[in-house]
Motif scaffolding. Structure first.
Motif, PDB file in Angstrom:
ATOM      1  N   ARG A   1      15.179   3.911 -25.174  1.00 23.50           N
ATOM      2  CA  ARG A   1      15.112   2.978 -26.292  1.00 23.50           C
ATOM      3  C   ARG A   1      16.483   2.480 -26.704  1.00 23.50           C
ATOM      4  N   TYR A   2      17.500   3.335 -26.608  1.00 21.18           N
ATOM      5  CA  TYR A   2      18.853   2.967 -27.007  1.00 21.18           C
ATOM      6  C   TYR A   2      19.822   4.000 -26.450  1.00 21.18           C
ATOM      7  N   VAL A   3      21.107   3.665 -26.413  1.00 23.95           N
ATOM      8  CA  VAL A   3      22.145   4.581 -25.948  1.00 23.95           C
ATOM      9  C   VAL A   3      23.190   4.713 -27.049  1.00 23.95           C
TER      10      VAL A   3
ATOM     11  N   SER B   1      24.531  13.002 -32.909  1.00 26.66           N
ATOM     12  CA  SER B   1      23.944  12.896 -34.252  1.00 26.66           C
ATOM     13  C   SER B   1      23.339  11.510 -34.484  1.00 26.66           C
ATOM     14  N   ASP B   2      23.960  10.471 -33.942  1.00 28.31           N
ATOM     15  CA  ASP B   2      23.400   9.123 -34.061  1.00 28.31           C
ATOM     16  C   ASP B   2      22.090   9.013 -33.281  1.00 28.31           C
TER      17      ASP B   2
ATOM     18  N   THR C   1      23.902  11.572 -20.736  1.00 28.59           N
ATOM     19  CA  THR C   1      23.900  10.964 -19.410  1.00 28.59           C
ATOM     20  C   THR C   1      25.245  10.322 -19.114  1.00 28.59           C
ATOM     21  N   GLU C   2      25.677  10.442 -17.871  1.00 32.26           N
ATOM     22  CA  GLU C   2      26.911   9.807 -17.432  1.00 32.26           C
ATOM     23  C   GLU C   2      26.630   8.418 -16.872  1.00 32.26           C
TER      24      GLU C   2
ATOM     25  N   ALA D   1      21.334   9.100 -24.387  1.00 36.99           N
ATOM     26  CA  ALA D   1      20.219   8.164 -24.232  1.00 36.99           C
ATOM     27  C   ALA D   1      19.039   8.663 -25.057  1.00 36.99           C
ATOM     28  N   LEU D   2      18.464   7.764 -25.843  1.00 37.57           N
ATOM     29  CA  LEU D   2      17.285   8.085 -26.643  1.00 37.57           C
ATOM     30  C   LEU D   2      16.047   7.708 -25.843  1.00 37.57           C
ATOM     31  N   TRP D   3      15.285   8.713 -25.442  1.00 36.87           N
ATOM     32  CA  TRP D   3      14.019   8.511 -24.728  1.00 36.87           C
ATOM     33  C   TRP D   3      12.880   8.680 -25.713  1.00 36.87           C
TER      34      TRP D   3
END
Length: 73
Positions: free
Chosen positions: A32-34, A39-40, A62-63, A70-72
């Motif tokens: 959804r976002y990186v 904390s973010d 993730t590199e 990464a938000l899954w």
């Protein structure tokens, strides 16, 4: 060693995601976002739950995106 380790982690995550997608009812997880900070990522995941965008989430380091979270969901 670092590249081999990151490849092993990526493969393990892909295998876990494949198993969870097979059991998911109707909605598969996707990035959804990186975020730069863990904390973010947690805040973004919790906001998504509060706003009804998803019911669960996972923050994965993730590199592939320049060493970010990464938000899954």
């Amino acid at each position: 060693m670092g590249k081999a380790r990151s490849l092993a982690v990526t493969a393990a995550l892909a295998a876990g995601l494949t198993l969870s997608v097979g059991t998911a009812p109707a909605q598969a997880d996707s990035i959804r976002y990186v975020y730069y900070l863990y904390s973010d990522c947690l805040n973004g995941g919790n906001l998504g739950i509060q706003w009804g965008w998803w019911t669960s989430y996972n923050c994965v380091y993730t590199e592939a995106y320049g060493s970010k979270w990464a938000l899954w969901a």
